[in-house]
Scaffold this motif. Structure first.
Motif, mmCIF file in Angstrom:
data_model
loop_
_atom_site.group_PDB
_atom_site.id
_atom_site.type_symbol
_atom_site.label_atom_id
_atom_site.label_comp_id
_atom_site.label_asym_id
_atom_site.label_seq_id
_atom_site.Cartn_x
_atom_site.Cartn_y
_atom_site.Cartn_z
ATOM 1 N N ASP A 97 -71.696 -15.407 -108.405
ATOM 2 C CA ASP A 97 -72.158 -14.219 -109.105
ATOM 3 C C ASP A 97 -72.243 -14.483 -110.601
ATOM 4 O O ASP A 97 -71.522 -15.315 -111.157
ATOM 5 C CB ASP A 97 -71.190 -13.054 -108.852
ATOM 6 C CG ASP A 97 -71.149 -12.675 -107.397
ATOM 7 O OD1 ASP A 97 -72.134 -12.950 -106.692
ATOM 8 O OD2 ASP A 97 -70.125 -12.103 -106.959
ATOM 9 N N ARG A 98 -73.113 -13.769 -111.240
ATOM 10 C CA ARG A 98 -73.236 -13.901 -112.689
ATOM 11 C C ARG A 98 -72.009 -13.318 -113.376
ATOM 12 O O ARG A 98 -71.548 -12.234 -113.006
ATOM 13 C CB ARG A 98 -74.485 -13.175 -113.174
ATOM 14 C CG ARG A 98 -75.787 -13.772 -112.664
ATOM 15 C CD ARG A 98 -76.973 -13.028 -113.230
ATOM 16 N NE ARG A 98 -78.236 -13.585 -112.747
ATOM 17 C CZ ARG A 98 -79.435 -13.105 -113.077
ATOM 18 N NH1 ARG A 98 -79.518 -12.042 -113.887
ATOM 19 N NH2 ARG A 98 -80.527 -13.668 -112.603
ATOM 20 N N PRO A 99 -71.469 -14.022 -114.331
ATOM 21 C CA PRO A 99 -70.269 -13.489 -115.011
ATOM 22 C C PRO A 99 -70.618 -12.242 -115.816
ATOM 23 O O PRO A 99 -71.683 -12.148 -116.434
ATOM 24 C CB PRO A 99 -69.846 -14.643 -115.915
ATOM 25 C CG PRO A 99 -71.093 -15.440 -116.130
ATOM 26 C CD PRO A 99 -71.888 -15.337 -114.880
ATOM 27 N N GLU A 100 -69.731 -11.278 -115.781
ATOM 28 C CA GLU A 100 -69.941 -10.050 -116.535
ATOM 29 C C GLU A 100 -69.637 -10.271 -118.015
ATOM 30 O O GLU A 100 -68.700 -10.993 -118.368
ATOM 31 C CB GLU A 100 -69.044 -8.948 -115.974
ATOM 32 C CG GLU A 100 -69.362 -8.571 -114.545
ATOM 33 C CD GLU A 100 -68.528 -7.389 -114.070
ATOM 34 O OE1 GLU A 100 -67.701 -6.918 -114.862
ATOM 35 O OE2 GLU A 100 -68.716 -6.967 -112.920
ATOM 36 N N LEU A 101 -70.471 -9.619 -118.832
ATOM 37 C CA LEU A 101 -70.262 -9.760 -120.274
ATOM 38 C C LEU A 101 -68.980 -9.063 -120.709
ATOM 39 O O LEU A 101 -68.304 -9.514 -121.635
ATOM 40 C CB LEU A 101 -71.465 -9.181 -121.023
ATOM 41 C CG LEU A 101 -72.820 -9.853 -120.705
ATOM 42 C CD1 LEU A 101 -73.943 -9.177 -121.489
ATOM 43 C CD2 LEU A 101 -72.758 -11.342 -121.039
ATOM 44 N N GLU A 102 -68.651 -7.981 -120.046
ATOM 45 C CA GLU A 102 -67.413 -7.271 -120.364
ATOM 46 C C GLU A 102 -66.574 -7.175 -119.101
ATOM 47 O O GLU A 102 -67.109 -6.926 -118.013
ATOM 48 C CB GLU A 102 -67.725 -5.859 -120.884
ATOM 49 C CG GLU A 102 -68.489 -5.856 -122.192
ATOM 50 C CD GLU A 102 -68.730 -4.451 -122.696
ATOM 51 O OE1 GLU A 102 -68.184 -3.525 -122.063
ATOM 52 O OE2 GLU A 102 -69.439 -4.285 -123.704
ATOM 53 N N PRO A 103 -65.297 -7.389 -119.195
ATOM 54 C CA PRO A 103 -64.443 -7.326 -117.994
ATOM 55 C C PRO A 103 -64.392 -5.908 -117.447
ATOM 56 O O PRO A 103 -64.516 -4.931 -118.180
ATOM 57 C CB PRO A 103 -63.070 -7.784 -118.506
ATOM 58 C CG PRO A 103 -63.097 -7.495 -119.964
ATOM 59 C CD PRO A 103 -64.512 -7.707 -120.411
ATOM 60 N N TYR A 104 -64.205 -5.819 -116.157
ATOM 61 C CA TYR A 104 -64.152 -4.525 -115.498
ATOM 62 C C TYR A 104 -62.809 -3.858 -115.771
ATOM 63 O O TYR A 104 -61.751 -4.467 -115.616
ATOM 64 C CB TYR A 104 -64.352 -4.682 -113.984
ATOM 65 C CG TYR A 104 -64.123 -3.412 -113.210
ATOM 66 C CD1 TYR A 104 -65.042 -2.376 -113.246
ATOM 67 C CD2 TYR A 104 -62.951 -3.241 -112.466
ATOM 68 C CE1 TYR A 104 -64.832 -1.204 -112.549
ATOM 69 C CE2 TYR A 104 -62.725 -2.067 -111.770
ATOM 70 C CZ TYR A 104 -63.664 -1.059 -111.809
ATOM 71 O OH TYR A 104 -63.441 0.094 -111.123
#
Length: 407
Positions: free
Chosen positions: A117-124
């Motif tokens: 999966d593409r890494p998220e720019l901001e953590p959840y």
């Protein structure tokens, strides 16, 4: 004269071929309309000179690479090109074999599972709202203009009467005029019966549902089926009414024994088999019993599982002896009989001169009207027959009295 679509398309292709052949760079693919004081020239010649160039001859001189470049520059939305040439993707690989759809789907699923999966720019973060939350706009306030308001002039007499009227009188007036939505059932019926309005049930009172009347539950049918079958088989002269209504779990064997006994019975007049599990497997035996029995006057088979074809079979059986005056068969497995079945029932009823009442739900007006007309005709015929028999009986009695007096 304006150019047609084919002429415009041919002109555009010729211009692209000329630009490709002479390495003329096109800065923009957009077509702009400009007003020029001097005609456009190419290599010192007007562009109209190149309109007479043979396109096929120029295409024969182009290499495969130049033709592919030319094909990419053509408008992909052009309906004259095949679909395979309208996209920019070109697969140069040779086919490895025939298409295997199952292997292709398995490969796509495998690639989807293995691709990270593409890494998220901001953590959840749980509970954190990202972005701008949408807030619905307030609904528009619909205000009626003062000039658009309807003003009703009732006159001085009516205005004075309504102004001084009490709340109960206004409720009574609303009930008389038929304004049902302005009051509850208790207020409406009290106004019609002139009983006075209930206390606490004015315009601002709480609307409550009226309590339904309690009726005693019907006792269960305790009729002994074996005993009734025995009476029918023995042709008991006192047993004229058989009632198996609402008796559950009657076996097919008992049903068939009853129908066989009805064939030879000469006293039974009423047969009630409501909600006792009758189905199509019983219809043929029952129809044969109706055809053989000559004393049945009322047959009731409502609330069972008989199909529309079974209902037609029973009504057809009534024509054999023509003694049944009332037949009821509503609320069966199929609520709607259909136009074909209703017309067939109508034809059978119109051939029956003795039936007086028919309990069936008919959907079409034509069938209802024709059956109602025929039933009324049968009732009138029977009334005239009874009256004629009564007059004959009175005449015979009068003749007998004269004979007695003479003696």
């Amino acid at each position: 004269m304006a150019e047609t679509i084919e002429e415009s398309y041919e002109t555009e292709v010729r211009r692209k071929v000329v630009r490709t052949k002479f390495n003329i760079e096109e800065t923009s693919t957009k077509t702009t309309t400009t007003t020029m004081t001097t005609p456009a020239k190419l290599y010192g010649k007007d562009l109209s000179v190149y309109d007479d160039v043979d396109v096929d001859e120029l295409l024969d001189k182009l290499t495969a690479e130049e033709i592919s470049v030319l094909a990419k520059e053509v408008d992909p939305d052009d309906s004259f090109l095949p679909p395979s040439q309208r996209n920019s993707y070109e697969c140069e690989k040779d086919p490895t074999g025939p298409l295997n759809r199952r292997k292709l789907i398995d490969y796509i699923n495998k690639e989807a599972l293995e691709t990270p999966d593409r890494p998220e720019l901001e953590p959840y973060v749980a509970g954190m709202v990202r972005g701008k939350k949408w807030i619905p706009p307030p609904p528009p306030i619909q205000e009626q203009e003062a000039d658009e308001q309807i003003a009703v002039d009732l006159g001085d007499e009516y205005e004075h009467a309504l102004t001084n009227a009490s709340q109960e009188e206004i409720i009574d007036l609303a009930a008389i005029l038929g304004f049902h939505s302005m009051m509850n059932q208790d207020q409406y019926h009290a106004s019609l019966l002139n009983k006075g309005q209930p206390v606490g049930l004015g315009w601002d009172g709480i609307t409550k549902a009226s309590k339904p009347k309690l009726f005693p539950v019907d006792p269960p049918n305790m009729t002994d089926t074996d005993e009734t079958i025995k009476k029918v088989q023995d042709d008991d002269s006192k047993y004229i009414d058989l009632n198996w209504n609402n008796i559950k779990n009657i076996s097919d064997e008992k049903m068939f024994h009853l129908f066989e006994a009805l064939c030879n019975n000469t006293h039974l007049e009423t047969l009630s088999l409501v909600n006792c599990g009758l189905a199509d497997r019983h219809v043929e035996k029952l129809a044969r019993a109706i055809e053989e029995n000559g004393t049945l006057r009322v047959i009731n088979v409502e609330t069972n599982f008989i199909s529309p074809q079974g209902v037609v079979r029973l009504i057809k059986a009534l024509l054999k002896k023509k003694t049944v005056e009332e037949f009821r068969a509503t609320n069966q497995r199929s609520q709607v009989l259909g136009n074909k079945i209703e017309m067939e029932i109508t034809h059978l009823i119109e051939k029956n001169p003795t039936i007086l009442r028919l309990g069936l739900h008919l959907e079409y007006n034509d069938a209802r009207h024709r059956i109602a007309t025929h039933l009324q005709r049968n009732i009138d015929t029977k009334r005239r027959t009874i009256r004629a028999n009564y007059q004959i009986m009175l005449g015979k009695r009068g003749n007998a009295m004269k004979i007695v007096r003479t003696d």
